[in-house]
Scaffold this active site. Structure first.
Site, PDB file in Angstrom:
ATOM      1  N   LYS A  14      46.895  37.133  38.883  1.00  0.00           N
ATOM      2  CA  LYS A  14      47.696  38.149  38.484  1.00  0.00           C
ATOM      3  C   LYS A  14      48.698  38.608  39.806  1.00  0.00           C
ATOM      4  CE  LYS A  14      44.934  41.508  36.951  1.00  0.00           C
ATOM      5  NZ  LYS A  14      43.592  40.620  36.782  1.00  0.00           N
ATOM      6  N   ARG A  89      44.573  48.874  31.822  1.00  0.00           N
ATOM      7  CA  ARG A  89      43.078  48.202  31.397  1.00  0.00           C
ATOM      8  C   ARG A  89      42.318  48.944  30.476  1.00  0.00           C
ATOM      9  NH1 ARG A  89      42.625  46.760  37.339  1.00  0.00           N
ATOM     10  NH2 ARG A  89      41.008  45.021  37.389  1.00  0.00           N
ATOM     11  N   ARG A 128      37.088  33.538  46.528  1.00  0.00           N
ATOM     12  CA  ARG A 128      38.038  34.559  46.965  1.00  0.00           C
ATOM     13  C   ARG A 128      37.117  35.542  47.858  1.00  0.00           C
ATOM     14  NH1 ARG A 128      41.594  38.404  43.209  1.00  0.00           N
ATOM     15  NH2 ARG A 128      39.494  39.546  43.000  1.00  0.00           N
ATOM     16  N   ARG A 134      36.495  40.533  49.948  1.00  0.00           N
ATOM     17  CA  ARG A 134      36.704  41.643  49.177  1.00  0.00           C
ATOM     18  C   ARG A 134      35.184  42.161  48.565  1.00  0.00           C
ATOM     19  NH1 ARG A 134      41.072  42.172  44.463  1.00  0.00           N
ATOM     20  NH2 ARG A 134      39.411  42.987  43.323  1.00  0.00           N
ATOM     21  N   ARG A 145      32.332  43.245  36.355  1.00  0.00           N
ATOM     22  CA  ARG A 145      33.930  43.137  36.001  1.00  0.00           C
ATOM     23  C   ARG A 145      34.142  42.651  34.822  1.00  0.00           C
ATOM     24  NH1 ARG A 145      35.418  41.488  41.495  1.00  0.00           N
ATOM     25  NH2 ARG A 145      37.508  41.540  40.891  1.00  0.00           N
TER      26      ARG A 145
HETATM   27  P1  AMP Z   1      42.119  44.745  40.843  1.00  0.00           P
HETATM   28  O1  AMP Z   1      42.389  44.534  42.330  1.00  0.00           O
HETATM   29  O2  AMP Z   1      43.007  44.947  39.886  1.00  0.00           O
HETATM   30  O3  AMP Z   1      40.939  43.483  40.458  1.00  0.00           O
HETATM   31  O4  AMP Z   1      40.867  46.085  40.937  1.00  0.00           O
HETATM   32  C1  AMP Z   1      40.018  46.385  41.694  1.00  0.00           C
HETATM   33  C2  AMP Z   1      38.942  47.734  40.946  1.00  0.00           C
HETATM   34  O5  AMP Z   1      39.986  48.521  41.179  1.00  0.00           O
HETATM   35  C3  AMP Z   1      38.678  47.326  39.671  1.00  0.00           C
HETATM   36  O6  AMP Z   1      37.553  46.708  39.451  1.00  0.00           O
HETATM   37  C4  AMP Z   1      38.545  49.035  39.255  1.00  0.00           C
HETATM   38  O7  AMP Z   1      37.538  49.658  39.606  1.00  0.00           O
HETATM   39  C5  AMP Z   1      39.693  49.686  40.058  1.00  0.00           C
HETATM   40  N1  AMP Z   1      41.075  49.488  39.242  1.00  0.00           N
HETATM   41  C6  AMP Z   1      42.007  49.051  39.479  1.00  0.00           C
HETATM   42  N2  AMP Z   1      43.192  49.143  38.622  1.00  0.00           N
HETATM   43  C7  AMP Z   1      42.422  49.940  37.665  1.00  0.00           C
HETATM   44  C8  AMP Z   1      42.954  50.809  36.375  1.00  0.00           C
HETATM   45  N3  AMP Z   1      44.163  50.320  35.974  1.00  0.00           N
HETATM   46  N4  AMP Z   1      42.127  51.366  35.874  1.00  0.00           N
HETATM   47  C9  AMP Z   1      40.998  51.514  36.286  1.00  0.00           C
HETATM   48  N5  AMP Z   1      40.266  51.209  37.283  1.00  0.00           N
HETATM   49  C10 AMP Z   1      41.093  50.046  38.146  1.00  0.00           C
END
Ligand code: AMP
Length: 189
Positions: A14, A89, A128, A134, A145
């Site tokens: 993404k 999400r 990654r 990260r 996740r």
């Molecule tokens: P990402 O970088 O999009 O993979 O997000 C990393 C983490 O941030 C996720 O595993 C969630 O803990 C939190 N997070 C990001 N976006 C959301 C969202 N829209 N709703 C809830 N938690 C989020």
């Protein structure tokens, strides 16, 4: 306005594809994960709250995410549109996004589902984690996740199909090839 939801499991590409879409179509980018990581880095109250959820592979509560999203969205001036990366999400977030856009005379133009098999996601995320460091890209948290994705996020595919916005994209292959497929889908709107 071109409002794109880029959708897919963690590691589906993404972020990578969003950068290219932003460049090609001149729209703004909201990555909710990036917003939260910046808050953590800056040591804010929101960052402290978010860290507990992120480190555990869980989602931040909907109400909090929806408020964050609206405030970032409203900070853009003269916007041609937005790519939503990592949001929604949950079904509640999709409903809130629809309402937020409707209140502003807009709608989601397309939801792009980057489809990548789970074994490939694991390989990409572990790599990654090694490259970028990260904290949530370790095997244990990745597994959590993916469970969260499969139970809470994946049902959004049917939600967007019903809303007439769903577009499947094969997320396996070269970054350029996948981007070409995305551009075709957006340009056929
Ligand atoms: P990402 O970088 O999009 O993979 O997000 C990393 C983490 O941030 C996720 O595993 C969630 O803990 C939190 N997070 C990001 N976006 C959301 C969202 N829209 N709703 C809830 N938690 C989020």
């Amino acid at each position: 306005m071109l409002n794109i939801v880029i959708f897919g499991a963690p590691g589906s590409g993404k972020g990578t594809q969003s950068e290219r879409i932003v460049e090609k179509f001149g729209i703004n980018h909201i990555s909710t994960g990036d917003v939260l990581r910046a808050e953590i880095k800056n040591g804010t109250e929101l960052g402290k709250t978010a860290k507990g959820y992120i480190d555990n592979g869980q989602l931040i509560p909907d109400e909090l995410m929806i408020d964050i999203l609206a405030s970032v969205f409203d900070s853009f001036e003269d916007s041609k549109g937005v790519i939503f990366d990592g949001f929604p999400r949950t079904i509640a977030q999709a409903e809130a996004l629809k309402k937020m856009l409707k209140d502003r005379g807009q709608d989601v133009s397309i939801m792009i589902d980057l489809d990548v098999p789970e074994d490939e996601l694991m390989v990409r995320l572990i790599k990654r984690g090694k490259d970028s460091g990260r904290a949530d890209d370790n095997e244990e948290t990745i597994k959590k996740r993916l469970v969260v994705y499969n139970t809470q996020t994946s049902p959004l595919k049917d939600w967007y199909k019903e809303d007439g916005k769903y577009q499947h994209i094969n997320g396996l292959g070269s970054v350029d090839g996948i981007f070409t497929d995305i551009v075709k889908a957006v340009e056929s709107l």
